[in-house]
Enzyme design. Structure first.
Site, mmCIF file in Angstrom:
data_model
loop_
_atom_site.group_PDB
_atom_site.id
_atom_site.type_symbol
_atom_site.label_atom_id
_atom_site.label_comp_id
_atom_site.label_asym_id
_atom_site.label_seq_id
_atom_site.Cartn_x
_atom_site.Cartn_y
_atom_site.Cartn_z
ATOM 1 N N ARG A 8 60.271 -21.932 20.307
ATOM 2 C CA ARG A 8 59.433 -20.703 20.423
ATOM 3 C C ARG A 8 59.093 -22.133 21.600
ATOM 4 O O ARG A 8 59.070 -22.203 22.472
ATOM 5 C CB ARG A 8 57.998 -20.355 19.716
ATOM 6 C CG ARG A 8 57.726 -19.368 20.272
ATOM 7 C CD ARG A 8 56.466 -19.097 18.857
ATOM 8 N NE ARG A 8 55.274 -18.721 19.510
ATOM 9 C CZ ARG A 8 53.811 -18.733 19.304
ATOM 10 N NH1 ARG A 8 53.921 -18.114 18.319
ATOM 11 N NH2 ARG A 8 53.215 -19.805 19.125
ATOM 12 N N LYS A 20 43.638 -14.408 15.817
ATOM 13 C CA LYS A 20 44.692 -13.812 16.662
ATOM 14 C C LYS A 20 45.054 -11.925 15.934
ATOM 15 O O LYS A 20 44.499 -11.051 17.131
ATOM 16 C CB LYS A 20 45.771 -13.983 17.733
ATOM 17 C CG LYS A 20 46.268 -13.854 16.238
ATOM 18 C CD LYS A 20 47.642 -14.716 17.377
ATOM 19 C CE LYS A 20 48.876 -14.574 16.564
ATOM 20 N NZ LYS A 20 49.297 -16.205 16.412
HETATM 21 C C1 LIG Z 1 49.702 -17.462 15.239
HETATM 22 C C2 LIG Z 1 50.330 -19.017 15.532
HETATM 23 C C3 LIG Z 1 49.498 -19.502 14.514
HETATM 24 C C4 LIG Z 1 49.031 -19.052 13.137
HETATM 25 O O1 LIG Z 1 50.148 -19.101 12.732
HETATM 26 P P1 LIG Z 1 50.064 -18.144 10.991
HETATM 27 O O2 LIG Z 1 51.456 -17.750 10.481
HETATM 28 O O3 LIG Z 1 49.107 -16.593 11.077
HETATM 29 O O4 LIG Z 1 49.049 -19.197 10.015
HETATM 30 C C5 LIG Z 1 49.665 -20.950 14.311
HETATM 31 N N1 LIG Z 1 50.331 -21.192 15.697
HETATM 32 C C6 LIG Z 1 50.272 -20.529 17.102
HETATM 33 C C7 LIG Z 1 50.543 -21.312 17.760
HETATM 34 C C8 LIG Z 1 50.124 -18.768 16.796
HETATM 35 O O5 LIG Z 1 50.457 -18.215 18.201
#
Ligand SMILES: *Cc1c(COP(=O)(O)O)cnc(C)c1O
Length: 355
Positions: free
Chosen positions: A129, A34
């Protein structure tokens, strides 16, 4: 134009090393794209490094990656919006989700498209979250298993995101225990028990009990080489696969302190000259860089040279270049963190060059 220089060999290296380390612990990686806006070149690099499962939070990114023929399974890692369900079913294989009403609609849409959509049900483990409260999980799973358009393929959780809660021995074990109960109660196999993100790196490397966790969703560690609860550099990985480069458009000796009455600066922030950090002391060699807050968060940049970032407006970054001998047109190079990368990737005014 300012640009982001992207070293694909370094990203490939990080992906391969992490895959080896995770494989050794029987943990699969969902590479999270992302922050790169689902950049096709980067996604392809990660897939070529051997990670065939890609997660992105934006369905537009997934659509683009899928349509360009990137050979991976695609996971939407954000709770889908009701208004987007048809493209979610069309382009993503799996979604992370926690709302029963949305799963029901997703099932109807899948049936309409003659498909089965995979879901990983997110469980709230303290970070506040997305995620269903553990006590409500049984009920949700029993309903979901009846939906004809849905394949229930896993359980997931997330840490160090909304509230900053750390994944530790206690909550990771609790997550495994919750998963175990569901498996036993409904007598099902779970393809994914997805226990977190790059912040889980310390836990993964140190725990003696991985439990049922068999997957982590990893963005930062692959792209920037950082992970764990303090986002420390992970040994053996590159931390500089991305470099922000911007050119000097003005370079002058200016008074070390402003002239006139000082109020707030462009974004309503207290003037940097009110902090006590800057003293009246002759002149300063000050450069303005071509690029500003529309492109990047200057506070999250780290200069490669011995210079100091002072402040930024929408369009300029002001730099104290100290006694360095630059000239107008020279390029300055910066390391960056995740948030700076997010802004840089998102700005249409920053070109992306691959090396
Ligand atoms: C962005 C995201 C990740 C990745 O997180 P990092 O800290 O960049 O590895 C994993 N899971 C979800 C649900 C995310 O939104």
């Amino acid at each position: 134009m300012p640009y982001l220089e992207i070293d694909l060999k370094k990203i490939c290296h990080n992906a391969k090393i992490l895959k080896q380390r995770f494989d050794a612990k029987k943990i699969s990686i969902m590479a999270v794209t992302k922050v790169t806006l689902g950049n096709l070149t980067i996604a392809k690099t990660i897939v070529d490094a051997g990670i065939k499962l890609l997660g992105d939070s934006r369905i537009e990114n997934i659509k683009r990656m899928k349509e360009s023929g990137i050979n991976a399974q695609f996971v939407l890692i954000r709770s889908p919006a009701l208004s987007e369900l048809s493209s979610v079913v069309e382009y993503a294989d799996i979604s992370l989700i926690s709302e029963l009403s949305v799963i029901e609609k997703l099932s109807e849409e899948s049936i309409r498209q003659n498909k089965k959509h995979g879901i990983i049900v997110m469980v709230e483990m303290g970070d506040l979250r997305e995620g269903i409260m553990p006590k409500d999980l049984d009920n949700l799973v029993s309903r979901v298993l009846k939906f004809k358009g849905i394949e229930f393929c896993g359980i997931g959780t997330n840490f160090k995101c909304f509230a900053g809660v750390v994944p530790d021995e206690r909550n990771m074990k609790e997550f495994s225990d919750i998963t175990e109960k569901i498996k036993n109660k409904f007598n099902i196999k779970l393809k994914f028990v997805s226990g977190g993100n790059s912040a889980n790196y310390d836990w993964l490397m140190s725990t003696k009990n991985i439990g049922l966790v068999n997957n982590l969703r990893i963005g930062t560690a692959i792209l920037l080489g950082y992970g764990g609860i303090n986002e420390d550099p992970i040994p053996g990985l590159y931390h500089d696969a991305f470099t922000f480069v911007a050119e000097i458009v003005e370079l002058k000796k200016k008074p070390s302190f402003p002239t006139g009455t000082i109020a707030t600066s462009a974004f309503g922030e207290p003037s940097i000259f009110q902090s006590g950090k800057y003293k009246k002391s002759g002149e300063r060699n000050q450069a303005l860089l071509y690029g500003g807050r529309q492109d990047v968060l200057e506070k999250k940049l780290i200069p490669r040279d011995d210079i100091e970032i002072m402040n930024a407006t929408s369009d300029y970054i002001g730099i104290d270049v100290k006694s360095n001998n630059y000239k107008v047109g020279d390029e300055l190079r910066f390391d960056l963190d995740y948030e700076a990368l997010l802004h840089l990737m998102t700005s249409p005014f920053v070109s992306k060059t691959f090396i």
